[in-house]
Design a protein around this motif. Structure first.
Motif, short mmCIF file in Angstrom:
data_model
loop_
_atom_site.label_atom_id
_atom_site.label_comp_id
_atom_site.label_asym_id
_atom_site.label_seq_id
_atom_site.Cartn_x
_atom_site.Cartn_y
_atom_site.Cartn_z
N LYS A 140 -6.52 11.69 -14.78
CA LYS A 140 -5.91 12.01 -16.06
C LYS A 140 -4.45 11.57 -15.98
O LYS A 140 -3.71 12.05 -15.14
N ILE A 141 -4.06 10.64 -16.82
CA ILE A 141 -2.72 10.06 -16.75
C ILE A 141 -1.71 11.03 -17.33
O ILE A 141 -1.84 11.50 -18.46
N SER A 142 -0.70 11.36 -16.53
CA SER A 142 0.37 12.24 -16.96
C SER A 142 1.67 11.45 -17.01
O SER A 142 1.87 10.53 -16.21
N PRO A 143 2.58 11.79 -17.92
CA PRO A 143 3.87 11.10 -17.95
C PRO A 143 4.71 11.51 -16.76
O PRO A 143 4.59 12.64 -16.26
N PRO A 144 5.58 10.62 -16.25
CA PRO A 144 6.46 11.01 -15.14
C PRO A 144 7.47 12.04 -15.58
O PRO A 144 7.66 12.29 -16.77
N ALA A 145 8.14 12.63 -14.61
CA ALA A 145 9.10 13.70 -14.91
C ALA A 145 10.22 13.20 -15.82
O ALA A 145 10.74 13.93 -16.65
#
Length: 390
Positions: free
Chosen positions: A376-381
């Motif tokens: 599941k692709i999450s945005p970077p911090a």
């Protein structure tokens, strides 16, 4: 018989009532536990949240970093070369001076008298030599007429030679006195900046004073001495053969602000066996004085460049028993892809095989991944996912 039938009917009624109560209780429990909801479907494997980036293509410089120390190309402790009274200091502490500028004066009256005495002695002997040469010429005419003996002529020749030698000694004495006189006027041997004065006017200074009068340090240009691992020696030697291709950038100690840009000038003649590093020297123009002798700086040497390279961030490359690899994301699944890394630094890696520009690779979240894992692709911090960048 009637009473027995009544008792039998009552027993059956109680049994039916108890059964009804049990049925109602089971129904209530089933309703309470959600028995009326739709049946659940079987759960699949869990997805792994990851941060991804796009493989890019661009030119990447090959940079080598080290810690260096700023050193002056010329630093001179100015000392007196004659003993005497210091009468004047002609500089201000911290002042920039040029080569030949006056720094100090020493009382020269005694040495001036020595010079005048040497000149007078020379003049006296010059007069005597002139007279002796005239006599020798006259004796030569007389000996041809046999008016005097040959012995008198030889004696006169010896006297002329003696006076010529004395005159040469007078000239040497005068030259030495003039040199001593020049030492009473102390000038800067280099162009640079003077430091703190170490003696005040009115003090007697001597040639044996170890601390000297002041230090003059060249600031522009200036050098930085730093060390790199011995494994870099072949590349460094190739760079030194083409100095224009060996640019060096000096940053502050934290490695953030650029202080100066220069070039590599030399490689030391031996490797330090205790550290396995080789000392190098780079030279920088320093008109603004951003580099200061003794300062610690971070040095970045450009050792080459990969043009049109396939680039990923260094954190995307993982290392296993079979070598380097990345997790490429295909249709929301992670695929293990072996890669060949041609160059890498703390931020970027140049990949020559395995992935192509435009591929999506995992840059964070590797710890729970394995081949075939759903992701599941999450945005970077810091925000939306981006390609590898400096």
């Amino acid at each position: 018989m009637v009473p027995n039938e009544q008792r039998s009917r009552g027993s059956w009624a109680r049994k039916l009532g108890l059964l009804a109560v049990i049925v109602l209780a089971v129904a209530a429990v089933w309703w309470w536990l959600g028995g009326t909801s739709k049946p659940r479907t079987a759960a699949g494997p869990p997805t792994v949240p990851v941060v991804v980036e796009q493989v890019s293509r661009r030119d990447i410089p090959h940079l080598i970093r080290g810690i260096g120390t700023v050193q002056s190309l010329h630093s001179v402790v100015v000392r007196t070369q004659v003993d005497g009274l210091l009468t004047e200091l002609a500089f201000k502490e911290g002042q920039r001076v040029n080569r030949g500028d006056l720094l100090a004066r020493i009382d020269d009256r005694a040495i001036v008298a020595e010079v005048e005495q040497a000149r007078a002695e020379k003049a006296r002997n010059e007069a005597q030599l002139h007279a002796a040469r005239i006599d020798l010429e006259r004796y030569g005419n007389l000996v041809r007429d046999e008016a005097i003996s040959r012995q008198a002529v030889d004696q006169q020749k010896a006297q002329v030679a003696q006076l010529e030698a004395t005159l040469r000694a007078n000239e040497a004495t005068l030259a030495a006195a003039q040199v001593r006189l020049s030492y009473t006027r102390i000038t800067s041997p280099v162009t640079g900046r003077v430091g703190l004065r170490r003696v005040d006017p009115g003090n007697v200074v001597r040639t044996s004073d170890a601390q000297g009068l002041v230090t003059v340090t060249q600031i522009d240009p200036i050098a930085v001495v730093f060390s790199l691992p011995q494994e870099e020696l072949p590349r460094l030697q190739a760079l030194l053969r083409e100095p224009a291709a060996a640019p060096v950038t000096a940053f502050d100690r934290a490695g953030g602000a650029v202080l100066a840009e220069g070039r590599l000038t030399m490689i030391d003649n031996q490797i330090d066996p205790t550290t396995g590093t080789i000392p190098l020297k780079a030279e920088f123009p320093n008109a603004e004085g951003t580099l200061w002798p003794g300062q610690f700086v971070t040095v970045e040497l450009k050792a080459g460049e990969s043009q049109g390279a396939t680039v990923v961030s260094a954190r995307a490359v993982q290392r296993g028993l079979q070598g380097s690899f990345v997790f490429r994301v295909d249709e929301s699944k992670a695929t293990v892809v072996p890669v060949t890394v041609a160059y890498a630094d703390d931020e970027l890696a140049v990949v020559t095989s395995g992935v192509a520009p435009g591929d999506t690779v995992v840059s964070d979240g590797h710890s729970r991944l394995k081949a075939g894992s759903a992701v599941k692709i999450s945005p970077p911090a810091g925000g939306a996912a981006k390609g590898a960048s400096r």
